[in-house]
Design a protein around this motif. Structure first.
Motif, PDB file in Angstrom:
ATOM      1  N   TYR A 126      -2.871   3.610  -0.421  1.00 45.67           N
ATOM      2  CA  TYR A 126      -2.766   2.703  -1.573  1.00 45.67           C
ATOM      3  C   TYR A 126      -3.847   2.959  -2.637  1.00 45.67           C
ATOM      4  O   TYR A 126      -4.200   2.053  -3.386  1.00 45.67           O
ATOM      5  CB  TYR A 126      -2.841   1.242  -1.121  1.00 45.67           C
ATOM      6  CG  TYR A 126      -1.965   0.907   0.052  1.00 45.67           C
ATOM      7  CD1 TYR A 126      -0.569   0.940  -0.062  1.00 45.67           C
ATOM      8  CD2 TYR A 126      -2.518   0.575   1.286  1.00 45.67           C
ATOM      9  CE1 TYR A 126       0.241   0.642   1.029  1.00 45.67           C
ATOM     10  CE2 TYR A 126      -1.709   0.270   2.374  1.00 45.67           C
ATOM     11  CZ  TYR A 126      -0.328   0.309   2.229  1.00 45.67           C
ATOM     12  OH  TYR A 126       0.468   0.020   3.315  1.00 45.67           O
ATOM     13  N   GLY A 127      -4.374   4.166  -2.702  1.00 45.29           N
ATOM     14  CA  GLY A 127      -5.404   4.467  -3.697  1.00 45.29           C
ATOM     15  C   GLY A 127      -6.804   4.069  -3.264  1.00 45.29           C
ATOM     16  O   GLY A 127      -7.744   4.165  -4.051  1.00 45.29           O
ATOM     17  N   TRP A 128      -6.964   3.620  -2.015  1.00 46.12           N
ATOM     18  CA  TRP A 128      -8.263   3.211  -1.485  1.00 46.12           C
ATOM     19  C   TRP A 128      -8.633   4.078  -0.282  1.00 46.12           C
ATOM     20  O   TRP A 128      -7.762   4.585   0.420  1.00 46.12           O
ATOM     21  CB  TRP A 128      -8.231   1.747  -1.049  1.00 46.12           C
ATOM     22  CG  TRP A 128      -8.130   0.785  -2.173  1.00 46.12           C
ATOM     23  CD1 TRP A 128      -7.001   0.467  -2.880  1.00 46.12           C
ATOM     24  CD2 TRP A 128      -9.188   0.011  -2.750  1.00 46.12           C
ATOM     25  NE1 TRP A 128      -7.290  -0.451  -3.858  1.00 46.12           N
ATOM     26  CE2 TRP A 128      -8.626  -0.760  -3.795  1.00 46.12           C
ATOM     27  CE3 TRP A 128     -10.554  -0.119  -2.474  1.00 46.12           C
ATOM     28  CZ2 TRP A 128      -9.380  -1.636  -4.564  1.00 46.12           C
ATOM     29  CZ3 TRP A 128     -11.300  -0.992  -3.240  1.00 46.12           C
ATOM     30  CH2 TRP A 128     -10.721  -1.741  -4.277  1.00 46.12           C
ATOM     31  N   ILE A 129      -9.933   4.215  -0.062  1.00 48.81           N
ATOM     32  CA  ILE A 129     -10.447   4.932   1.107  1.00 48.81           C
ATOM     33  C   ILE A 129     -11.287   3.967   1.925  1.00 48.81           C
ATOM     34  O   ILE A 129     -12.142   3.248   1.389  1.00 48.81           O
ATOM     35  CB  ILE A 129     -11.282   6.158   0.686  1.00 48.81           C
ATOM     36  CG1 ILE A 129     -10.380   7.182  -0.018  1.00 48.81           C
ATOM     37  CG2 ILE A 129     -11.940   6.804   1.896  1.00 48.81           C
ATOM     38  CD1 ILE A 129     -11.129   8.403  -0.519  1.00 48.81           C
ATOM     39  N   PRO A 175      -5.948  -3.920  -1.384  1.00 48.04           N
ATOM     40  CA  PRO A 175      -6.699  -5.148  -1.685  1.00 48.04           C
ATOM     41  C   PRO A 175      -6.269  -5.795  -2.993  1.00 48.04           C
ATOM     42  O   PRO A 175      -6.523  -6.974  -3.216  1.00 48.04           O
ATOM     43  CB  PRO A 175      -8.152  -4.661  -1.761  1.00 48.04           C
ATOM     44  CG  PRO A 175      -8.175  -3.378  -1.007  1.00 48.04           C
ATOM     45  CD  PRO A 175      -6.830  -2.761  -1.203  1.00 48.04           C
ATOM     46  N   ASN A 176      -5.611  -5.013  -3.858  1.00 44.16           N
ATOM     47  CA  ASN A 176      -5.151  -5.543  -5.144  1.00 44.16           C
ATOM     48  C   ASN A 176      -3.760  -6.161  -5.073  1.00 44.16           C
ATOM     49  O   ASN A 176      -3.284  -6.722  -6.063  1.00 44.16           O
ATOM     50  CB  ASN A 176      -5.125  -4.431  -6.205  1.00 44.16           C
ATOM     51  CG  ASN A 176      -6.503  -3.887  -6.497  1.00 44.16           C
ATOM     52  OD1 ASN A 176      -7.496  -4.591  -6.360  1.00 44.16           O
ATOM     53  ND2 ASN A 176      -6.573  -2.637  -6.894  1.00 44.16           N
ATOM     54  N   SER A 177      -3.097  -6.034  -3.929  1.00 44.20           N
ATOM     55  CA  SER A 177      -1.712  -6.494  -3.825  1.00 44.20           C
ATOM     56  C   SER A 177      -1.620  -8.006  -4.013  1.00 44.20           C
ATOM     57  O   SER A 177      -2.403  -8.769  -3.452  1.00 44.20           O
ATOM     58  CB  SER A 177      -1.130  -6.104  -2.463  1.00 44.20           C
ATOM     59  OG  SER A 177       0.177  -6.630  -2.307  1.00 44.20           O
ATOM     60  N   SER A 178      -0.631  -8.416  -4.813  1.00 43.47           N
ATOM     61  CA  SER A 178      -0.402  -9.844  -5.042  1.00 43.47           C
ATOM     62  C   SER A 178       0.718 -10.390  -4.161  1.00 43.47           C
ATOM     63  O   SER A 178       0.969 -11.589  -4.147  1.00 43.47           O
ATOM     64  CB  SER A 178      -0.040 -10.084  -6.512  1.00 43.47           C
ATOM     65  OG  SER A 178       1.120  -9.345  -6.871  1.00 43.47           O
TER      66      SER A 178
END
Length: 392
Positions: A126-129, A175-178
Motif C-alpha cells: 500500500y505504498g508503506w514499508i 494507514p491512510n485508508s478511510s
C-alpha cells in the motif's frame, strides 16, 4: 505540466463561484478537490514541491503518485554493511535510497530519515514499508511505518524480540485508508513449544495485544491478510485468525506439489488478489523449476490450481508480494509471475517455467543493473517492490 499552468487550467475548468480566483481568499485554502486535481497532473518531484508550499497542501487525502499503469515501483538500497559479520540483506545501512518509476523510467534519490538507518525491512504494501530496529537495551524491537513517497513516519509500540526467521509481520490496509482499518500483525511460530503467537496493534496504540494458540504444524510457509482475516499457511493446514473475535480456525488442505526440501518450501507465498478478493498461493522452488498458482475456494476452504492468471500479474518477493491488474504497460506482463533476485528481474508463465523471450520485465526494470550509485562491483543493491500510494 508546470504547477502554474495546472492552476490556470483547473480553475478555468471548474464551475461555480467557489472555484473562481476572486472567491479564493487564500491559496492555502484551496478546495480539496482542486488540490487533488493539481496533484494528479504533477510528477513525483513536482508533487514533493507542491506539498512543501503549505500545511494544507500536505494532506494525505490529496496525495497520489501520477502513474500511467499499475506496475509497482522499486525501493532500492545498498545491500552490504562494511562489517560482513553484521550483514543482513533486509537492513538499510546507507543513509539514502532509490525510488524508481518503471513507467516513466525515472529514478529518485531520497535521504533516509536518521531514525530508520540500520532498520530492517519486514513488509511492503500500500505504498508503506514496515520496519523494525533494536531498542537501546537490545531486548525489544521498535517498529515503524514509513512512506518513502511522502516521508511520513508512524511509530508503533515496541515488542519483545523474537527469532526473525520464525516471525512474519504484515498489515491489513494502508494507514491512510478511510474504509478499512489498518491492523499490524506479528506472527511467531514457537516450534519447540508448539505455539503460534499472534500479536496485533493499530497506529496510535501504546502496546501490542498477544494471543497464543496450540500449533504443531511446524514452520510457517506464508502469511497474508484476506478479507480482514489473517491467514497462516503450513504444510498441511491453513490457520485463519479473526482479529475481531480473537478466534482461530484450522482448515486441512492437500496440494499436489513435487517433493521439495525444507529450504525450497519456504519459497511459497500467499497473496491477496485485491481485484477479485481471491487468496492466492504461489509455489516455486529455489531454481524456479516449477511455478504453480493456486486459489482458495472459500466455500470449501481448499486450494485449486489456476491454469492462468488471466488479467492479472504477480510480483513476488520475501517481504513484498503484490497482485496487480494488467492495465497500461502492465498488460505486457499479463498472466505472469514476476520475480527478482538482487539486481535481476524475471517473468515466468505459471506452470512453465518459460522465461519471457521479450524480456518485458527487464525492459521495465533493467535500470537497476546500471551503476547509478557509483559503487564497486562487489557492492550490490537490494530491492523491494512497493506500490505507489493512491488517494482513491
Amino acid at each position: 505540466m508546470g504547477i502554474l499552468s495546472c492552476f490556470k487550467t483547473l480553475i478555468s475548468l471548474c464551475d461555480g463561484e467557489a472555484a473562481t480566483p476572486a472567491a479564493v481568499k487564500s491559496w492555502s485554502n484551496l478546495p480539496e478537490n482542486i488540490t487533488s486535481l493539481i496533484m494528479d497532473h504533477l510528477y513525483y518531484p513536482d508533487q514533493i514541491r507542491f506539498r512543501a508550499v503549505c500545511k494544507s497542501w500536505r494532506s494525505d487525502n490529496v496525495f497520489a503518485i501520477k502513474s500511467a499503469d499499475t506496475l509497482p515501483w522499486v525501493f532500492a538500497y545498498r545491500k552490504y554493511n562494511n562489517d560482513p559479520k553484521k550483514e543482513d540483506v533486509y537492513c538499510i545501512y546507507s543513509s539514502s535510497f532509490f525510488l524508481y518509476d518503471p513507467s516513466g523510467k525515472r529514478r529518485y534519490t531520497i535521504e533516509l530519515p536518521k531514525v530508520l538507518v540500520n532498520a530492517r525491512i519486514l513488509y511492503s504494501k500500500y505504498g508503506w514499508i514496515l520496519l523494525s530496529k533494536s531498542s537501546i537495551d537490545f531486548r525489544r524491537l521498535a517498529f515503524f511505518l514509513y512512506c518513502p513517497f511522502t516521508g511520513k513516519i508512524i511509530e508503533l509500540p515496541t515488542l519483545e524480540k523474537g527469532n526473525p526467521f520464525d516471525e512474519r509481520l504484515l498489515m491489513s490496509a494502508s494507514p491512510n485508508s478511510s474504509t478499512t482499518e489498518c491492523i499490524i500483525f506479528s506472527v511467531r511460530s514457537r516450534i519447540r513449544k508448539n505455539i503460534l503467537c499472534i500479536s496485533i496493534c493499530r497506529p496510535g496504540d501504546k502496546t501490542w495485544t498477544s494471543h497464543e494458540f496450540l500449533c504443531s504444524f511446524g514452520k510457517i510457509h506464508g502469511v497474508a491478510c484476506w478479507k480482514g482475516l489473517l491467514c497462516c499457511m503450513f504444510s498441511e493446514q491453513l490457520f485463519v485468525f479473526n482479529p475481531e473475535t480473537k478466534t482461530m480456525k484450522t482448515y486441512p488442505h492437500s496440494i499436489n506439489l513435487p517433493a521439495v526440501t525444507v529450504e525450497e518450501v519456504t519459497a511459497n507465498r500467499l497473496i491477496e488478489s485485491e481485484s477479485d478478493e481471491k487468496l492466492l498461493m504461489i509455489y516455486f522452488d529455489r531454481d524456479c523449476h516449477c511455478i504453480r498458482v493456486f486459489y482458495l475456494d472459500s466455500s470449501q476452504m481448499n486450494w485449486f490450481e489456476l491454469e492462468n492468471l488471466a488479467d492479472k500479474l504477480l510480483f513476488v518477493g520475501y517481504t513484498d508480494s503484490i497482485s496487480v491488474p494488467a492495465r497500461g504497460k502492465a498488460s505486457e506482463l499479463a498472466n505472469t509471475v514476476n520475480l527478482k533476485s538482487g539486481e535481476s528481474f524475471f517473468s515466468y508463465f505459471p506452470r512453465g517455467p518459460r522465461l519471457l523471450h521479450s524480456s518485458n520485465a527487464q525492459m521495465n526494470y533493467s535500470w537497476i543493473q546500471q551503476p547509478w550509485w557509483g559503487w564497486n562491483n562487489i557492492q550490490e543493491l537490494n530491492t523491494v517492490w512497493i506500490q505507489p500510494p493512491s488517494s482513491r
